[in-house]
Write a protein that holds these residues in place. Structure first.
Motif, short mmCIF file in Angstrom:
data_model
loop_
_atom_site.label_atom_id
_atom_site.label_comp_id
_atom_site.label_asym_id
_atom_site.label_seq_id
_atom_site.Cartn_x
_atom_site.Cartn_y
_atom_site.Cartn_z
N THR A 9 0.83 -1.21 0.00
CA THR A 9 0.00 0.00 0.00
C THR A 9 0.87 1.26 0.00
OG1 THR A 9 -0.10 -0.25 2.40
CG2 THR A 9 -2.01 -1.00 1.15
N VAL A 10 2.09 1.15 0.51
CA VAL A 10 3.03 2.28 0.52
C VAL A 10 4.02 2.09 -0.61
CG1 VAL A 10 4.81 3.50 1.84
CG2 VAL A 10 2.78 2.59 3.02
N LYS A 11 4.08 3.08 -1.49
CA LYS A 11 4.93 2.98 -2.68
C LYS A 11 6.11 3.95 -2.58
CE LYS A 11 2.07 0.13 -4.69
NZ LYS A 11 1.24 0.54 -5.81
N GLU A 42 2.11 12.54 6.64
CA GLU A 42 2.28 12.59 5.18
C GLU A 42 3.69 12.17 4.77
OE1 GLU A 42 0.10 13.14 2.72
OE2 GLU A 42 -1.50 13.19 4.22
N GLY A 46 4.41 8.50 3.21
CA GLY A 46 4.60 8.78 1.78
C GLY A 46 5.92 8.29 1.22
N GLU A 280 4.78 -2.29 2.70
CA GLU A 280 5.54 -2.07 1.46
C GLU A 280 5.64 -3.33 0.62
OE1 GLU A 280 9.34 -0.27 2.39
OE2 GLU A 280 8.40 0.88 3.99
N LYS A 284 -1.67 -4.42 0.18
CA LYS A 284 -2.82 -4.23 -0.71
C LYS A 284 -3.52 -5.57 -0.95
CE LYS A 284 -4.32 -2.50 -5.21
NZ LYS A 284 -3.92 -1.93 -6.52
N LYS A 316 -3.75 5.43 6.98
CA LYS A 316 -2.99 5.91 5.81
C LYS A 316 -2.08 4.80 5.28
CE LYS A 316 -1.14 9.46 3.35
NZ LYS A 316 -1.89 10.31 2.41
N THR A 319 -4.13 2.09 3.43
CA THR A 319 -4.89 2.51 2.26
C THR A 319 -4.02 2.47 1.02
OG1 THR A 319 -6.26 3.96 3.66
CG2 THR A 319 -6.30 4.36 1.28
N THR A 321 -2.08 3.22 -2.26
CA THR A 321 -1.70 4.45 -2.96
C THR A 321 -2.12 4.34 -4.40
OG1 THR A 321 0.23 4.61 -1.52
CG2 THR A 321 0.22 6.00 -3.47
N GLU A 322 -2.72 5.37 -4.89
CA GLU A 322 -3.15 5.36 -6.31
C GLU A 322 -1.95 5.43 -7.25
OE1 GLU A 322 -6.18 4.81 -7.32
OE2 GLU A 322 -6.92 4.74 -5.27
#
Length: 322
Positions: A9-11, A42, A46, A280, A284, A316, A319, A321-322
């Motif tokens: 989920t974290v890119k 963030e 991020g 990481e 997802k 966060k 969730t 990441t798009e």
């Protein structure tokens, strides 16, 4: 055999990764009037772990202060702890989680099982090295001192990081292992746990999947049912964890996370560890398995069971990441 790709989920921030800018943002968030928790969330959520390590180094270069110590001085509670977990190098974090499970009054056998039963050979070897380097002690020795009996045996076996990585199946060997498991458990009085230990700790995942399928044709019972009938306590939990992880890693982790948040109270410590260690890699996919298994999205489940900035950061991380 087709390759399976998992997604976190974290890119990586990629071209947007700027350690200097991120350090400025964190310094301002921490040192300014009040704390800008949203900015901290963030930045930390991020970036992937490797990028966070670069930000830590740049922060000290620019300001002559340690980011970890500044976080400790400015934050508190679960939010502080989660931020510190994200700033640990990945393998060192796994070593830390194992140390927490071992030290102190009593042993957190559940945490030992979840970590050691779901790591690859390479991951276990790296964790052992980090544990020795950081704590100046042997992980295997500590596990041996803190556990006993057949439960100790399966953990020590897994710590050898010697599971076969063979991808090709040998049908004769598959049939023999399935028959040996049956003869060691259901088809005798008493249980020869050493046979279960040897097969579950040393065979490759594709081989074990085939063995579990073959087992059903021999006994008319799933291997999980046989383990529940033939073993008990932590040994049963450890054998089941290996089987469930081999069958479906995403479903296994979804179950581990659900155990942290269902019922009265939340196991925040283990929940943080699971989210940080998987975000990481494959969170997802775990989230998709969670939705299928429990009928609720993982971020929504976490949001309903946590609160404050700690909850915001966990949601966060969970969730995609798009």
């Amino acid at each position: 055999m087709a390759l399976v790709y998992f997604e976190g989920t974290v890119k990586p921030a990629g071209g947007n990764h700027d350690p200097e800018s991120a350090s400025h943002r964190l310094h301002k968030a921490i040192q300014g009037l009040g704390t800008d928790e949203n900015a901290i969330i963030e930045v930390l959520a991020g970036h992937i772990n490797y990028e966070r390590q670069e930000i830590k180094k740049m922060y000290k270069t620019m300001f002559g202060q340690d980011l970890v110590e500044d976080i400790k001085g400015d934050l508190s509670g679960l939010f502080e702890k989660l931020c510190l977990y994200l700033l640990m190098p990945s393998r060192m974090f796994d070593a830390y989680c194992l140390r927490q499970a071992i030290e102190g009054l009593g042993t957190d056998e559940g945490r030992l099982i979840e970590i050691l039963c779901s790591k690859t050979n390479g991951e276990i070897q790296s964790i052992k090295e980090e544990y020795q380097k950081f704590y100046n002690r042997s992980l295997e020795d500590d596990v041996r001192k803190d556990t006993s009996g057949h439960f100790q045996h399966i953990l020590i076996s897994l710590l050898q990081a010697n599971r076969s990585e063979e991808q090709e199946l040998d049908d004769a060997k598959v049939q023999k292992d399935a028959k040996d498991l049956y003869e060691a458990g259901e088809n005798k009085i008493g249980t020869n746990t050493s046979v279960f230990n040897a097969i579950l700790a040393s065979r490759s995942p594709p081989h074990l999947k085939a063995v579990f399928e073959q087992y059903k044709s021999i006994s008319q019972m799933d291997i999980e049912g046989a383990i529940k009938d033939e073993t008990s306590g932590n040994l049963c939990k450890a054998f089941l964890a290996v089987v469930r992880y081999i069958k479906d890693p995403m479903d296994y982790y979804a179950g581990c996370i659900n155990k942290c948040i269902k019922g009265v109270g939340t196991n925040d410590e283990r929940l943080m560890q699971l989210i940080v260690s998987r975000c990481e890699i494959d969170l997802k996919d775990i989230g998709e398995a969670y939705l299928k298994k429990y009928g609720e999205s993982l971020p929504l489940a976490i949001k309903g069971d946590t609160s404050g900035d700690y909850g915001k950061l966990l949601v966060k991380l969970a969730t995609p990441t798009e």
